[in-house]
Design a protein around this motif. Sequence first.
Motif, short mmCIF file in Angstrom:
data_model
loop_
_atom_site.label_atom_id
_atom_site.label_comp_id
_atom_site.label_asym_id
_atom_site.label_seq_id
_atom_site.Cartn_x
_atom_site.Cartn_y
_atom_site.Cartn_z
N LYS A 23 -44.76 -26.20 1.57
CA LYS A 23 -45.04 -26.95 0.35
C LYS A 23 -45.52 -25.99 -0.72
O LYS A 23 -46.16 -24.98 -0.42
CB LYS A 23 -46.09 -28.03 0.59
N HIS A 53 -43.39 -18.61 -3.71
CA HIS A 53 -42.44 -18.84 -2.63
C HIS A 53 -41.31 -17.81 -2.63
O HIS A 53 -40.63 -17.62 -1.62
CB HIS A 53 -41.85 -20.25 -2.71
N CYS A 73 -34.93 -30.18 -8.93
CA CYS A 73 -36.29 -30.59 -8.55
C CYS A 73 -37.11 -31.01 -9.76
O CYS A 73 -37.85 -31.99 -9.72
CB CYS A 73 -36.98 -29.45 -7.81
N ALA A 97 -31.47 -25.65 3.60
CA ALA A 97 -32.73 -26.03 2.96
C ALA A 97 -32.59 -27.38 2.25
O ALA A 97 -31.62 -27.62 1.53
CB ALA A 97 -33.15 -24.96 1.96
N VAL A 99 -34.84 -29.44 -0.31
CA VAL A 99 -36.01 -29.34 -1.18
C VAL A 99 -36.12 -30.61 -2.01
O VAL A 99 -35.13 -31.08 -2.56
CB VAL A 99 -35.90 -28.11 -2.10
N PHE A 111 -43.64 -29.44 -4.52
CA PHE A 111 -42.32 -29.51 -3.89
C PHE A 111 -42.46 -29.23 -2.39
O PHE A 111 -43.31 -28.46 -1.96
CB PHE A 111 -41.37 -28.47 -4.50
N SER A 113 -40.16 -28.14 1.07
CA SER A 113 -38.91 -27.59 1.57
C SER A 113 -38.86 -27.75 3.09
O SER A 113 -39.76 -27.27 3.79
CB SER A 113 -38.78 -26.10 1.20
N ARG A 115 -36.40 -27.02 6.26
CA ARG A 115 -35.23 -26.20 6.59
C ARG A 115 -34.86 -26.35 8.05
O ARG A 115 -35.72 -26.37 8.93
CB ARG A 115 -35.50 -24.72 6.29
#
Length: 223
Positions: A23, A53, A73, A97, A99, A111, A113, A115
Amino acid sequence: MKLNHPITQTEIQFSESETLVSKTDLKGIITYANQAFIKTSGYSESELIGQAHNLVRHPDMPPEAFADLWANCKAGKPWTGIVKNRCKNGDFYWVIANVAPIFEGQRPVGFMSVRGKPTRQQIEAAEIEAADNAYRLFRDGKSNGLKISHGNVIKNNLLARISAMFQKMQIGMRLNGLIGLALLASVILGALGVIGLSQSQTSLKSVYEDRMLPLRDLASINE
């Protein structure tokens, strides 16, 4: 764009049952990382939390991919795509991924993510290699006629833009669009039919007149 080095040609594998989760806040600063993500990335939790990130961004990834990710996003839409990430020691790993923005009420606060590992079938079908080749075209400035949209590499022409726009429409709008296209096609076909009939009548009239002239000449000779 930040370029993380060094890099190696060693691919790291993780289990298909593992899900790599992280996150970030709205600026892309990591606020949470699960153990699967920590282990695969090669970083410790303290090395990840509080860092941007893009710490795990691989230099093979084109800026266009992340520009597309952020555009989706920030518009409140999820994004899915194949991403090549870099480990702390320079090794790499491929992920699918997903997101999406995190909301508190109506307000976006960050956000997430999530995966997963590409399936063996996807790897054998060379989807990863194909994505890598497409990404390389962007990195080398040779992506003429291509663009990255919603995590997919597509052709950037009129037909592709119409198709992408169609995909974004709601089902009701799609149906209305199809009905409109069908009506337009009917009108065009009808117009072509009328034009063709008119041309046929003109041709028949010309043939009739051309045939009548010799007959009139023969009648004159006979008289």
